[in-house]
Each structure stands twice: as structure tokens, then as C-alpha cells.
Design a protein around this motif. Structure first.
Motif, short mmCIF file in Angstrom:
data_model
loop_
_atom_site.label_atom_id
_atom_site.label_comp_id
_atom_site.label_asym_id
_atom_site.label_seq_id
_atom_site.Cartn_x
_atom_site.Cartn_y
_atom_site.Cartn_z
N PRO A 881 0.94 -1.10 -0.05
CA PRO A 881 0.09 -0.03 -0.10
C PRO A 881 0.85 0.94 -0.01
N MET A 882 0.45 2.36 -0.71
CA MET A 882 1.04 3.47 -0.75
C MET A 882 0.40 4.73 -0.18
N ASP A 883 -0.93 4.45 0.11
CA ASP A 883 -1.61 5.62 0.52
C ASP A 883 -2.92 5.13 1.25
N GLY A 884 -3.57 5.80 1.96
CA GLY A 884 -4.99 5.48 2.38
C GLY A 884 -5.94 4.65 1.75
N ALA A 885 -6.12 4.79 0.54
CA ALA A 885 -7.04 4.00 -0.40
C ALA A 885 -6.36 2.74 -0.77
N THR A 886 -5.25 2.59 -1.16
CA THR A 886 -4.53 1.49 -1.41
C THR A 886 -4.71 0.39 -0.19
N MET A 887 -4.25 1.26 0.84
CA MET A 887 -4.23 0.19 2.28
C MET A 887 -5.47 -0.41 2.61
N THR A 888 -6.58 0.37 2.12
CA THR A 888 -7.85 0.26 2.55
C THR A 888 -8.43 -1.02 1.63
N GLU A 889 -7.91 -1.00 0.25
CA GLU A 889 -8.28 -1.82 -0.78
C GLU A 889 -7.62 -3.16 -0.28
N ALA A 890 -6.18 -3.33 0.15
CA ALA A 890 -5.62 -4.40 0.71
C ALA A 890 -6.21 -5.06 1.83
N LEU A 891 -6.68 -3.99 2.91
CA LEU A 891 -7.48 -4.73 3.81
C LEU A 891 -8.75 -5.43 3.21
N HIS A 892 -9.37 -4.83 2.63
CA HIS A 892 -10.79 -5.51 2.12
C HIS A 892 -10.40 -6.52 1.41
N GLN A 893 -9.12 -6.72 0.43
CA GLN A 893 -9.19 -7.95 -0.24
C GLN A 893 -9.17 -9.22 0.82
N ARG A 894 -8.31 -9.05 1.95
CA ARG A 894 -8.19 -10.16 3.01
C ARG A 894 -9.55 -9.89 3.80
N GLY A 895 -10.66 -9.38 3.33
CA GLY A 895 -11.99 -9.50 4.01
C GLY A 895 -11.85 -8.70 5.66
N ILE A 896 -10.82 -7.72 5.84
CA ILE A 896 -10.68 -6.91 6.90
C ILE A 896 -11.45 -5.75 6.74
N ASN A 897 -12.39 -5.44 7.71
CA ASN A 897 -13.10 -4.22 7.49
C ASN A 897 -12.06 -3.06 8.30
N VAL A 898 -12.46 -1.75 7.69
CA VAL A 898 -11.52 -0.92 8.11
C VAL A 898 -11.45 -0.41 9.66
N ARG A 899 -12.72 -0.89 10.24
CA ARG A 899 -13.01 -0.66 11.71
C ARG A 899 -11.75 -1.55 12.53
N TYR A 900 -11.17 -2.44 12.03
CA TYR A 900 -10.11 -3.22 12.33
C TYR A 900 -8.90 -2.63 12.34
N TYR A 921 2.81 1.09 9.15
CA TYR A 921 2.36 1.79 10.26
C TYR A 921 2.09 3.16 10.17
N ARG A 922 3.07 3.94 9.42
CA ARG A 922 2.79 5.10 9.09
C ARG A 922 1.40 5.65 8.32
N ILE A 923 1.33 4.74 7.08
CA ILE A 923 0.08 4.87 6.34
C ILE A 923 -1.09 4.71 6.96
N GLY A 924 -1.18 3.62 8.13
CA GLY A 924 -2.17 3.19 8.77
C GLY A 924 -2.69 4.23 9.80
N ILE A 925 -1.72 5.08 10.45
CA ILE A 925 -1.95 5.90 11.27
C ILE A 925 -2.62 7.19 10.79
N GLY A 926 -1.87 7.47 9.41
CA GLY A 926 -2.35 8.66 8.68
C GLY A 926 -3.78 8.49 8.40
N GLU A 927 -4.19 7.24 8.06
CA GLU A 927 -5.65 6.90 7.62
C GLU A 927 -6.30 7.05 8.78
N LEU A 928 -5.78 6.23 9.89
CA LEU A 928 -6.69 6.54 11.00
C LEU A 928 -7.07 7.93 11.43
N ILE A 929 -6.09 8.73 11.44
CA ILE A 929 -6.20 10.37 11.87
C ILE A 929 -7.10 10.87 10.77
N THR A 930 -7.30 10.79 9.41
CA THR A 930 -7.85 11.28 8.74
C THR A 930 -9.23 10.94 8.68
#
Length: 1402
Positions: A881-900, A921-930
């Protein structure tokens, strides 16, 4: 309708594989000689160049959307069908008034209308809109297919005949002329209208790469290349400017053809003039400042004698009657004539992909200040849009529901029919999404009257353009027990996911509503098509299936049960009974909320699909229910905002897949035990053969011994007995992975193995050798479990013959395995979920303990399997993942909701290899804050009145991102109205809040809220009191946070440099906020056949059959174009893969052309700085370099580096690859010092993310050493090469060719160093008359640089002898044979294992 820009002759590179444009052919013939000499593999033995690991690059994302099996028979059938479609094209001559006849390539499937489109786009005929095409004097029907026209053949002459205008045709003509005048103006793209979007590639390639063949400099003259990158791109630079994001495109300097073109105030013509043929009047001011009034009549356009204040419709003298407005204007204004011609020349020189509309609107989060110009068409559109009808459609408003459902009913028996159907479905969906978005904005902007105007604003509903709109609030306490407004906010997206799932299953006779969810200005609007008749009836009367009060009263209907039964297997929904208010059992095959309504059109509709997928028990505390220990250990269940949290479809697929493996292992183990008790010696023999067959790996047998621990952990699931279900027992053969286990590539990576059930953190050693933790290795481990094949046969035969002819012992084996994995059938594997479990108010007649258990297991599987395997993917860089959107997509492919997200971050934080996951970790924190900021922003905006919107948004951004401690809001000075009068009309518009509470927000308060939101929603403690603290603590970048929050909330800001860190003044003013766009979610209809071809093509390529793969992918591209039109994300993936194949097979110019299209498309469809676009830029740079465009390659790489810096900063594994590329190219053009800066940065990043002993690091050392050698600094070169040598020696051993190469190079460096020292000594000793040995300082050859570029980009050419090739083919065929007989479940990792240890990157 497919836009036919591909056939435009002239300089536009053709998108049609068939007809190369003239220049293209000439350029190609020149180039082939060059490529042959440059690349040893391009000449004689093209076919023998095998490729390893080169292709299946970043394509998994697109694959995961749809999981289909390209089984061999289906493929052949498809290939047969394709031939039908590929009727050869033919050429017709076209004769337009006043031009020479020209040739046009057409295909028999095209409609006549498509020729119209081509003519309206061509430079010399673009100003005509009102004409017919005639063949031998007969007018052709616009909607006829060419093959149905008699006498139309190769070489026929079609005449363009001008037709008389009607009011509609005159309007269309004026609109078209206005579009031509605006064709280079980017303002539509900035304003996000008409599916325009930005693209900047041509700024870096100086126009179209296709033409560069003509302008190529003789013999790459290096001194002409300026290589210095801008300061902010250099490694280590801390500044992140925003302005370069949108470089100035010189073509966009406005070419003014007219000052004003607008409808005259004298419209519509009075009756007496109507009868003279006047249709409408236009008012025009030319560049020379001449004011003229023009009449559009049935015969064409002419000047009349009206002025602004006097009406005189008589023709002026001379009146210049012309059929086309352009011809008329060219006669009265010389400047118009000159500029219009230049403009059209420029327009047709642009690549078609820069100007074709995208299927869905893409919005830009930054824009320059654009002057607002007068525009009659825009003004008219704004007016008609308020009335909710579309100008160009007969019958004015569209019946969306009818269109959506009729397209679904189209026949789908063979390929041409399916293509037609999918194309129609896709077209209607994209039109509907556009209309729904416009409607939602009109609703929130207060442009639409409510259908219940008497009620308070939040409860209002609207109808506009035959679409029904409702707001995401809990009206009438509907969701009171489920979480009130929070539940009402999430229900629409859950419902949309349900619609998506049912549409994908596509059962004939079952209909869903067109659904679009729009977030705009802090409100959530759901837009739905309207079921015929629903507005006339009360809901109680119309619902004949399901429940309208959450399960208190429930009804069912046999037809609905029959239809939903067909969806129950693919969606894993269990048929179950619930009790109604009279305590009688009612059969359902969906959740109770799912309502069935038969419309007045007789169709069976289902709606309210918000609980299609089962609840997520980790976020649903239920009294008296214990979760599995894995969940409890992590602090679940947790209280969530609402009770609608459900599992994702991807998770359910992965869970079922996981259970299927367990089931097979169980059965195999039991069969083996039975067998062993019968006959020990045979068993021994059997295990040996099984091992030999599947090329046993040492970990494999351990895995089989671990199976019992991997069993579902809870006692209940293995003890409880199963009641045989009344469903017919069927095996897995319909499931996404068929019995012969030919899983598509993306599935392989999603199948966790038994031994990862239980939080299993891979140890460092396991990670080095990819322990048995890797999903693939797990699969191979299965193959070695003796008896697996028998278990399979048994399961199949049981399903086939209702189990009668099978001995009881074997039946017992399957029964036990079924029990153990929680299957709902006793004779075959079949796992389904009951979505109503734990729904408040729903009661069941039967015992549902087992169904509850299955849900607990699934929830545990998410935290104990899926989260660790996601982190593992990130660790071995298979997911980047390089940004929030690609990270979300990667989580979703594994079936993990963003609330996790909080859990994922904690898991990463506790990993031993935490440093290698810093980017995640950094992308995740940024995603969480935004995301927390977005939640707060939503409610913040709801209280802002329209006049204060820009002030409020800039104030919020200041509080969020500016270091200025006391950001004060500028309340807009009320210049216009006194407050008192205004009070009475309060709150009549959803967005009309009249309060100024928003102005009191302070930065510290906002960050306090963000912290508490993070704690309550994600259960994560941020502990940041200000933005500077967050930046400091987590290494974030403010510009990245700004990008993320703008994209998530739809805010568009002025592109300029913002000073976030000033402590004296806030970063944003209200002038910096340009717009707020909607954020839209909708269904993406798929092109299934094209996708099959794409997958089969990928599979072929992975087996090494490049040519066949290439053909299949070309075919897929044609089919994609057929369904989606020219622009789509999946076409982009297709083009990228094609370019890569062209490159590997030595066709560099073709690779360049395909990759150029991929970049343009990615910019247009995904966004100019989307991570995918960044990667496309990198691929394009490689192909540019291979084609000798060195300076272009560098510009593209610098652009990619700038974008990556903005999107995620310098500290990211992808940056190492990018910097290695840049360093190599700079080395090639002899910029050694610059080259070292980039390569040493790459070395540092590689060491950090891949560990100091990785082969990537060895390669980095080698690249640095080569540059030092070129600088004649042999000591440094030796130091780096020794490091590399040590890694090779330790990792792959002395005998490996890489180690040998490295040791050879070390010898060479040592000799050079000694020679240099001798020369130096000689000079010291003898002074000026020393005899100096000439030293060899070599600039690297382009071929050697290209070779290194290929290696780091994961493209490896392995020269094979004929004999090797034969062995390879035989091996592949042998494997395929074994695969077909079910002996070998998976290709070994799907790749050619020619040489495992080559440092291959992708």
C-alpha cells in the motif's frame, strides 16, 4: 455506445490492433533494425526468451474482484465464439461537402451512428452535426448495423448530405460547437463535470510518444540531456511543494475564438417568425469586438438585424447563410477562422485518451484559479437540471428503473449476446450514477422540492428525474435499537454492498434497485430507482416477503424462496426459519430485513439488503455469549456505534476456503487411519508414491501432523451433531474453486493454511525461508497428505450418487469431517451462514447453537488468520500500500473491515520485525487520523449555512493541519440581509443550518476530539495533542494528510504553496477553498467474458507461453473495449500487462505505445497522483529508455518520484525501486554524482525494508559499486562489491552464478585499483616525464544499463538453448497433465521455477 475515436486517421495512434496508422508503420520499420542490434534477445530467438516472474505484477487488485475459473473446455468454447465476433473490418470512402473523399476503416458490428461520431470528431468535418449518410441516394438508418445494409461493401462511397435543422438539432449543433471551442480548456476537468478529468503525461513526453520516431535525434547525443532534477525531488529534501502536482500545459493557454456565444434574450421566436423557419436566436461578440445577432433557421445560420434592445429578425446584408455555424463565423471574423483552425489542429493531435469521457466522474482535489467565463450551454444545463430532465433524450425524463431492469433481461446465451448485455448494463449504470450524483447535489443544495414538504428537514424525501432520494438520518426511530443515526448512516453502504453481491450473482427473475450512495456537504444521500407502483401503495400491502418491522411480523412467498435459493450457495446464505408474531415458523432465504415487492411491472424486486452478510460478532456484544479465545484475547467483543457491523464477502469466501482445506485434510487423515488398520505395508508404499509425485518439501509433513491442532478451536463445533439439511447435497464443484483446484492466482494468495489458525507470528527464521506460514507453501503441504486424492474422490462420488453405493465406513469419514468443520450438510462440504442470528427481535423455532458457533469461528478467523496474513503480505512486499486508499483496498481483499485498523496497527507494532513495517504503520496512522477527522467534519459541516461554507472548511483545515495555535474563524460579514428577518425561514433546506457554532472550534479541541474518536471507534490511543505532535511522533507529512482528508471529504483547494508550519498566521484562508465535490459509491458492473480471457492469458504467461498469453490478453482487451468503452480501470491493467509482454518479446515500440495508453488511462480514471498512476509512470520510463528516449525516461521517473513523495513520503520500499531506476539512468548518461545520491538512498531503504542480508540489498551494493568504478574510486567500489559478494555467498552459496559473477567483478576492480595505484606512484616518482599507462575509464553501455534496469524491475531474460526449451515445454505439459488428473493441485507457485534465487523484483 463505444466511442470510435480509435479509427481517426492522422497522427492519432490507433487503439485498434488491426489498423496501424500510416506513420506508425514507417516508424516501426525504422525501429526494428535498432532494437535487434540493441537487445540480443530481440533478434533470432524471440520465442525462446523465457520470462520469469515478470508479469503478474501489481495485477492482483483487479483480479480479486471476481473469482472465476478459466477451465480448459470453457476456454475453447470461448475461442470458438470469439471468431464469430472478429468479422474482418473493411474500408469505405466518405464524401463530405467541400472536402476530398477519404477512407475510413469500419467493422460490420458498428452502427451507422458510430460513423457519425467519427465525422463529428475529425478535424475537417467536426463542425457538422446535422447530416445523413447516403449510399446510392438511399439514407442509412442511424441505428442499423453496417452488416445489415445491402450493397455496403469494401470501397463503397458514402455521401454526407446536409439535412434541415429542427429546434433540437439546432441546440445540439450549438452545443457541439461550444464543446469544440472548449476542447483544450481544462476547466471542465477541474470543475468535475461531463466526465472530464486531468492528464499531465503529455507535459513530460512533449506531446505524443508515437510521433517521436520522426523527431528522434540521430545517435543519442548525451550532452543535450539536462538531467538535473528540481531541488525538491533529490533524496533527503524536506520540502514538499504542491504546485508541481499540476504542471502548466502550454496547450491550455486559452485560444480565444469568440468573446461571447450565448442564447439571445429574444428567444423563443414569436409565432410569425416560427412560420418563417426561425428556430432560435444567438448573440455573439467576436474577438474583434463586433456584436452580432444570429438566427438559427431550418436551412442553417444567418445574420439578422436585431440588436440588444431592438428586435429585427430580417436577414442582414450580406446574411452569409451557412449550414454550419463555424462556416458563418469564419466569414465574419478573421480571428475566429485563424484560431479555430489552430485549435482543431491541436485538438486532434492530442491522444484520444486525453479527451474521451471517463465512465464515472473523477474529481481533482486541487485546482488553479480559473476565470469564470460566460457559457450559454452551462447556464442552460444548470436550469434544465433543476427541472430534472435531460435535454437529449426523447420523452425527456428517463425511466431509470425500466432501463436498469430491461438491460438485465437481455439474452445471454452466447458471447455476442453477453457482450451486448454487459455493455448495455454498464452504460445504463454509469449514466444512472451520473444522474443520481447530480440529483443528490441538487437535493442538498436545496434545488429540489420534497415530496413531504411539511415534515422537518431530516425526514424529507425527494423525487427528481425518476430517482428517489432519502437522507441518511434515523427517521421515525426506525433504527432506534440498532444505533440511531449512526446505524442510519451505515445502512445505505451495507445495502449497496448487498445490491453489489446480488447483481454479481445475477439470477434471472430476481431484481435489485439501482442504488447510489452520495456523501456531500456532510450529508449522506441514498439515490434509488423507483419500483413501478410503489408510491401509490402503502408499504404494508406491497411487501410479500420479509419484514418491515425488523422481524416482528414476517411473511414469506414461494416464488421468492425459489429465486433466493439460487443465490444462497454463492452468497453462502443459509435457508432458515424464523417465528412471526403468531409464533408460526416462516421460511426465509435471506435476512428478515430483506423485503420482496412485486412491482406493477410484474417483476420480483428485493430491497433493503443491508444484512446480506452475517453480523461481525467482534463488534456486537451479546449477553450470555462467549466469543472464541482468539477474539477474547484481543479484547473483543467491543461496543460499536451501531449494531449493523457485518463481515465482508471476501472474508466469508476466505473462511469457507479455509474450512474446505480443513475438511479435506480431516477426511484424508481418517481415510489413512482406516487404511493403516487394514493393511500397513500398502500404506507405506502409498505414502512413498504420494511423496514422489508431489515433489515433497520438508515442511510439508509437519503441516499434516499439525492438522489436529488446527481444528476449529471451540469444543461445540466438533461435538455438536448435524441435522441433515433438506437441501440437495452438492459438493464444492460450483464453488469458486472447482474440484480440480485450478484456483485463479488471486485465490491462491488468500487461502490461509490450517496452522495459521491461532495467532501465529512468523518467526524471523521462518520469514527468511518463507516458512510454512506462506499460503502457497500451505497449499503444497496439502498435496503431501497421503490420502488426499482418495478423500477428494470420495467427496465427489458421495455428492454424485446421493451416497447409496458407498460403504458405511467411508460415509462416516465424510460425516465426521462435515461435523468438524461445521458444514450444514452431512454428506458434503457446504458452509452457509444465517444472517439473522443476533438480530434484535428475531426469534427462531430451531436450535441455532451451531449457526452461532460458525459466526464466532468466522469472527475469530478474521483476527487470528486474516490480520496476520495481511501483515505478512506487507512484510514480504506482496502487498505494497502507498496511501490510505490502497491500504483500505488491501485490507478489504483480505476481508478485513477498516474498523479493525486499530487492531492491525497494534499487531504491526508488536511484530518483532516492526522496523520493516514502518511504512505500513505510518500509512495506517495517517488513515486513522484522517478518517477520525472525516467523522468529525461530517457533523461539523451539517451546522454550516451555505454562505459560510468556504470560511468553515478553511477554519477546519487550519485547526487540523496548521501549526498556528489560535486559528480564529472569519465569520462572513453579513453585507446583505439583516439577521432578524432571516430567522423565520430557518432550516428549510437540508444544508441550510443557520448557526455559527462551527466558528468556536479550536485546534486543541479538534485534536482532543480526534483522539477520543480514535479511542472510541478504532480502540487505538493516538496521544497527540496537536498536528505537530502527530507529525513528530509518527513521521507523517502534512501535505499527505491534506491530500487524504481532501479526497475523503470531497474538498477542492487552490493549488499553491501552503505554509503549514507558520506560528504567526493560519495556513488556509477562505479564498483557498474552491469547491466541495460529492463522494460517490455505486455498483461496478463487470465484463465477465473479458475477465475470463484476461485470467487465462495471465495463466498462460505464467506457464511461459508468452505468445498464446499475449493473444488471449489482446482478445480480452477487445472484449473490455466492447463492454466498457475506451476508458476503464480494467482496460488499464490489460494494457499494462500487454505492454510488459510486448517488451519481454522484444517489441519495444509497441510496449511504449501500450504503456502510454495505460498511463493516460490511469491518470484519467484513477487520478493524477493515484499510486497506480505512479507505477505506470515507472513502467513507461523503462520502455522509454529501451526505445532510446533518455531525457523523457528521466522526466517520467522524476515525476513518479515527486508524486510518491507527496503521496507517502520518502521512506517507502517502492522508493528504493524508483531511486534504483533513476540512479541507473543517470549512470547511463554519466551523471555519476547525482546517480550515487539516488542509488545510495535506494541501498539504505532496501537495507531497512528487506533486511541487510537480502538479495535486493546485494544488488543495490553492486549498482553503487558500478558507479564508483566509473568514477575511478576503486576503494569505495571494492567496499560495496565485497558487501554484495558476502550476501550472495551466505544466501545462495559459492557455486551460484550470482556469487561467481560478483567474485569476478571483485577481481576486476582489484586489478583496476592496482593499475591506478601504479600509475600514481609512477607520477610521484618521475614527475612530469612519467610514462603513463592509459587507464580504462568506461562509460557504461546503454545495453548494460538496460540489463540492470530489467533486473531491478523484475524482468529477467533467460537465454535458453533449444534443448532447454524442449525440456521446459515437456515439463509444463507433464504438469498440466498431472494437474488435469488431479494429482498435482497447484502449479508450483504458478511460476516457472527456473532459478529460485535470482533477485527478482516486482
Amino acid at each position: 455506445m463505444v466511442s470510435k475515436t480509435d479509427d481517426i486517421p492522422g497522427s492519432v495512434p490507433s487503439c485498434n490492433p488491426v489498423d496501424l496508422t500510416r506513420e506508425g508503420e514507417i516508424a516501426n520499420s525504422k525501429d526494428t533494425s535498432k532494437t535487434a542490434s540493441k537487445d540480443p534477445c530481440a533478434c533470432g530467438h524471440r520465442g525462446e526468451t523465457a520470462v520469469m516472474n515478470g508479469v503478474a505484477g501489481h495485477d492482483q487488485a483487479e483480479e480479486a474482484d471476481s473469482k472465476q475459473d478459466g477451465s480448459a473446455d470453457a476456454e475453447d468454447a470461448n475461442e470458438q465464439e470469439v471468431i464469430v465476433i472478429q468479422d474482418t473490418g473493411f474500408t469505405v470512402k466518405i464524401q463530405a461537402p467541400g472536402t476530398e473523399p477519404f477512407d475510413l476503416q469500419v467493422s460490420p458490428q458498428e452502427m451507422v451512428q458510430e460513423i457519425h461520431q467519427v465525422l463529428m470528431d475529425r478535424e475537417d468535418t467536426c463542425h457538422r452535426t446535422c447530416f445523413s449518410l447516403q449510399l446510392d441516394g438511399n439514407v442509412l438508418d442511424n441505428f442499423a448495423e453496417l452488416k445489415s445494409i445491402e450493397g455496403l461493401q469494401e470501397g463503397s462511397l458514402l455521401k454526407v448530405v446536409e439535412e434541415p435543422y429542427t429546434v433540437r438539432e439546432a441546440r445540439i449543433h450549438v452545443r457541439h460547437i461550444r464543446d469544440l471551442l472548449k476542447s483544450l480548456d481544462p476547466s471542465d476537468a477541474y470543475n468535475g463535470v461531463d466526465c472530464n478529468s486531468l492528464s499531465f503525461l503529455s507535459v513530460f513526453t512533449d506531446g505524443d510518444l508515437g510521433d517521436t520516431g520522426k523527431r528522434k535525434k540521430k545517435g543519442n547525443e548525451l550532452e543535450q540531456i539536462d538531467c538535473t532534477p528540481p531541488e525538491h525531488i533529490l533524496p533527503g529534501s524536506k520540502e514538499r511543494p504542491l504546485v508541481p502536482l499540476q504542471p502548466q500545459n502550454k496547450d491550455w493557454k486559452p485560444m480565444q475564438c469568440l468573446k461571447v456565444l450565448t442564447m439571445s434574450g429574444w428567444n423563443p421566436p414569436p409565432g410569425n417568425r416560427k412560420m418563417h423557419g426561425d428556430l432560435m436566436y444567438l448573440y455573439i461578440v467576436t474577438v474583434e469586438d463586433r456584436h452580432v445577432s444570429i438566427t438559427a433557421s431550418t436551412r442553417g445560420f444567418y445574420l439578422n438585424q436585431s440588436t440588444t434592445y431592438t428586435f429585427n429578425p430580417k436577414p442582414a446584408n450580406p446574411s452569409f447563410l451557412s449550414h454550419s455555424l463555424v462556416e458563418l463565423l469564419s466569414q465574419i471574423s478573421a480571428a475566429f477562422k485563424k484560431n479555430f483552425t489552430t485549435l482543431q489542429k491541436k485538438r486532434v493531435q492530442r491522444h484520444p485518451f486525453e479527451r474521451i469521457a471517463t465512465p464515472f466522474q473523477v474529481y481533482s482535489w486541487t485546482a488553479p484559479q480559473i476565470d469564470h467565463a460566460m457559457d450559454c450551454v452551462r447556464a442552460e444545463d444548470a436550469y434544465t437540471s433543476r427541472l430534472g430532465y435531460e435535454e437529449h433524450i426523447p420523452g425527456q425524463t428517463r425511466d431509470w428503473n425500466e432501463e436498469l431492469q430491461t438491460t438485465r433481461e437481455l439474452s445471454r446465451k452466447n458471447l455476442p449476446e453477453r457482450l451486448l448485455r454487459e455493455r448495455a448494463i454498464f452504460k445504463v449504470h454509469s449514466d444512472f450514477a451520473g444522474a443520481a450524483t447530480r440529483g443528490s447535489m441538487a437535493v442538498i443544495d436545496g434545488n429540489v422540492m420534497a415530496i413531504n414538504p411539511g415534515e422537518e428537514t431530516r425526514m424529507q424525501m425527494f423525487i427528481w428525474n425518476n430517482i428517489f432520494f432519502s437522507l441518511g438520518f434515523d427517521v421515525r426511530d426506525h433504527y432506534r435499537e440498532l444505533g440511531g443515526d449512526a446505524a442510519a448512516h451505515v445502512a445505505p453502504t451495507n445495502d449497496l454492498n448487498g445490491v453489489r453481491a446480488y447483481s454479481a450473482v445475477d439470477v434471472e427473475g430476481l431484481y435489485t434497485l439501482g442504488t447510489v450512495v452520495v456523501d456531500y456537504r456532510g450529508y449522506r444521500v441514498t439515490a434509488q430507482s423507483i419500483i413501478p407502483g410503489i408510491l401509490e401503495r402503502e408499504q404494508e400491502q406491497s411487501v410479500i416477503y420479509g419484514s418491515i418491522d425488523f422481524g416482528k411480523t414476517v411473511v414469506s412467498h414461494p416464488k421468492y424462496l425459489e429465486l433466493l435459493e439460487k443465490t444462497s450457495r454463492p452468497l453462502k446464505v443459509q435457508r432458515h426459519a424464523v417465528l412471526n408474531e403468531k409464533d408460526t415458523a416462516v421460511e426465509l432465504c435471506s435476512s428478515v430485513e430483506c423485503k420482496g415487492i412485486i412491482g406493477n411491472d410484474g417483476r420480483h424486486y428485493i430491497l433493503d439488503l443491508l444484512r446480506t452478510f452475517p453480523p461481525d460478532l467482534n463488534f456486537l456484544p451479546v449477553e450470555g455469549e462467549e466469543l472464541a479465545p482468539e477474539s477474547q484475547k484481543l479484547g473483543f467483543p467491543r461496543q460499536h456505534r451501531h449494531r449493523l457491523a457485518c463481515l465482508r464477502q471476501e472474508l466469508i469466501e476466505a473462511f469457507v476456503e479455509h474450512r474446505y482445506l480443513l475438511f479435506m485434510k480431516m477426511a484424508a487423515l481418517q481415510l489413512m487411519q482406516q487404511k493403516a488398520s487394514k493393511d500397513k505395508t500398502a500404506a507405506l508404499h502409498d505414502t512413498n508414491t504420494a511423496d514422489a509425485e508431489s515433489e515433497s518439501k520438508p515442511q510439508a509433513l509437519e503441516a499434516s501432523e499439525q492438522v489436529p491442532d488446527g481444528m476449529p478451536t471451540s469444543p461445540t463445533s466438533s461435538e455438536s451433531t448435524l441435522t441433515p439439511d433438506d437441501l440437495e447435497a452438492t459438493t464444492m464443484s460450483e464453488k469458486s474453486v472447482p474440484e480440480n483446484q485450478e484456483a485463479p492466482a488471486d485465490l491462491k494468495s488468500e487461502v490461509p493454511t490450517a496452522n495459521t489458525n491461532g495467532t501465529h507470528e512468523p518467526s524471523a527464521a521462518e520469514r527468511q525461508n518463507g516458512g510454512c506460514d506462506s499460503p502457497l507453501e500451505g497449499k503444497e503441504a496439502d498435496e503431501n497428505i497421503p490420502g488426499l486424492a482418495q478423500a477428494k474422490e470420495l467427496a465427489e462420488s458421495l455428492a454424485a450418487e446421493d451416497g447409496s453405493g458407498i460403504d458405511p465406513k467411508s460415509r462416516e469419514v465424510v460425516l465426521n469431517a462435515c461435523k468438524a468443520v461445521g458444514s450444514i450438510s452431512n454428506t458434503s462440504f457446504d458452509i452457509r451462514f444465517n444472517p439473522d442470528i443476533f438480530s434484535p427481535g428475531v426469534r427462531f423455532p430451531d436450535d441455532i447453537q451451531k449457526q452461532k458457533q460458525l459466526l464466532k469461528d468466522a469472527a475469530a478467523f478474521l483476527v487470528s488468520c486474516q490480520i496476520p496474513s495481511f501483515v505478512k503480505d506487507c512484510l514480504d512486499h506482496s502487498s505494497l500500500p502507498m496511501d490510505g486508499a490502497t491500504m483500505t483496498e488491501a485490507l478489504h481483499q483480505r476481508g478485513i473491515n477498516v474498523r479493525y485498523l486499530g487492531n492491525v496497527l497494534e499487531f504491526v507494532d508488536n511484530m518483532p520485525a516492526k522496523a520493516q513495517l514502518e511504512h505500513i504503520y505510518r500509512i495506517g496512522i495517517g488513515e486513522l487520523i484522517t478518517r477520525c477527522a472525516k467523522h468529525i467534519f461530517k457533523t461539523y459541516l451539517q451546522g454550516v449555512e451555505l454562505s459560510a461554507l468556504s470560511a468553515a472548511v478553511s477554519h477546519f483545515l487550519n485547526c487540523l493541519l496548521s501549526s498556528f495555535p489560535d486559528a480564529v474563524a472569519h465569520l462572513p460579514v453579513d453585507e446583505l440581509v439583516s439577521r432578524r428577518k432571516n430567522r423565520k425561514r430557518r432550516n428549510r433546506v437540508p444544508g441550510g443550518g443557520d448557526n455559527t457554532a462551527w466558528a468556536s472550534l479550536t485546534p486543541s479541541e479538534l485534536w482532543k476530539n480526534i483522539n477520543s474518536e480514535a479511542q472510541s471507534y478504532y480502540h487505538f490511543s493516538l496521544q497527540c495533542e496537536s498536528v505537530d505532535q502527530a507529525v513528530e511522533k509518527y513521521g507523517l507529512q502534512k501535505i499527505t494528510l491534506l491530500r487524504e482528508i481532501s479526497i475523503k471529504t470531497g474538498v477542492q483547494i487552490l493549488i499553491k504553496e501552503y505554509n503549514f508550519d507558520s506560528r504567526h498566521k493560519p495556513a488556509f484562508t477562505e479564498e483557498d477553498i474552491l469547491n466541495i465535490f460529492p463522494v460517490v459509491k455505486h455498483v461496478n458492473p463487470k465484463a465477465s467474458d473479458a475477465f475470463h480471457f484476461f485470467q487465462s492469458g495471465q495463466a498462460k504467461v505464467q506457464q511461459g507461453f508468452l505468445k498464446e498469453g499475449c493473444e488471449l490478453i489482446n482478445e480480452a482487451l477487445n472484449l473490455f473495449n466492447n463492454v466498457y468503452g475506451a476508458m476503464h480501470v480494467e482496460i488499464c491493467a490489460c494494457l499494462r500487462l500487454l505492454a510488459r509482454l510486448n517488451y519481454i518479446m522484444g517489441d519495444h515500440p509497441e510496449a511504449l505505445s501500450n504503456q502510454q495508453k495505460a498511463v493516460l488511462m490511469s491518470e484519467r480514471v484513477l487520478g493524477i497522483e493515484h499510486p497506480n498512476t505512479i507505477q505506470e509512470y515507472m513502467h513507461l520510463a523503462l520502455y522509454c529508455f529501451a526505445n532510446g528516449h533518455l531525457s523523457t525516461a528521466l522526466k517520467l521517473l522524476y515525476r513518479a518520484r515527486y508524486l510518491l513523495l507527496v503521496v507517502c513520503g520518502e521512506d517507502h520500499p517502492e522508493m528504493a525501486l524508483l531511486d534504483s531506476n533513476i540512479g541507473l539512468v543517470l549512470h547511463g548518461v554519466m551523471e555519476y554524482d547525482l546517480s550515487l545520491r539516488f542509488l545510495e538512498n535506494a541501498l539504505a531503504i532496501n537495507s531497512k525494508y528487506h533486511g541487510p542480508r537480502s538479495l535486493k540489498v546485494a544488488l543495490s551494493h553492486h549498482l553503487v559499486a558500478r558507479v564508483y568504478e566509473s568514477k575511478a574510486e576503486f576503494r569505495s567500489a571494492l567496499h560495496h562489491e565485497k558487501e554484495g559478494y558476502t550476501i550472495y555467498k551466505n544466501q545462495v552459496g559459492e557455486a551460484h552464478e550470482k556469487t561467481k559473477e560478483s567474485s569476478e567483478y571483485l577481481k576486476y576492480l582489484t586489478q583496476q585499483a592496482v593499475a591506478l595505484q601504479r600509475t600514481m606512484n609512477e607520477i610521484y616518482k618521475n614527475g612530469s616525464n612519467a610514462s603513463i599507462m592509459p587507464l580504462k575509464f568506461t562509460a557504461p553501455s546503454m545495453a548494460s544499463v538496460l540489463e540492470q534496469l530489467n533486473i531491478i524491475n523484475g524482468i529477467i531474460f533467460i537465454p535458453l538453448s533449444q534443448k532447454d526449451l524442449e525440456n521446459l515445454k515437456a515439463e509444463v505439459q507433464r504438469r498440466q497433465l498431472m494437474q488435469n488428473t488431479g494429482k498435482l493441485e497447484e502449479q508450483q507457485a504458478g511460476q516457472l521455477e527456473l532459478d529460485d534465487n535470482l533477485p527478482v523484483d516486482d
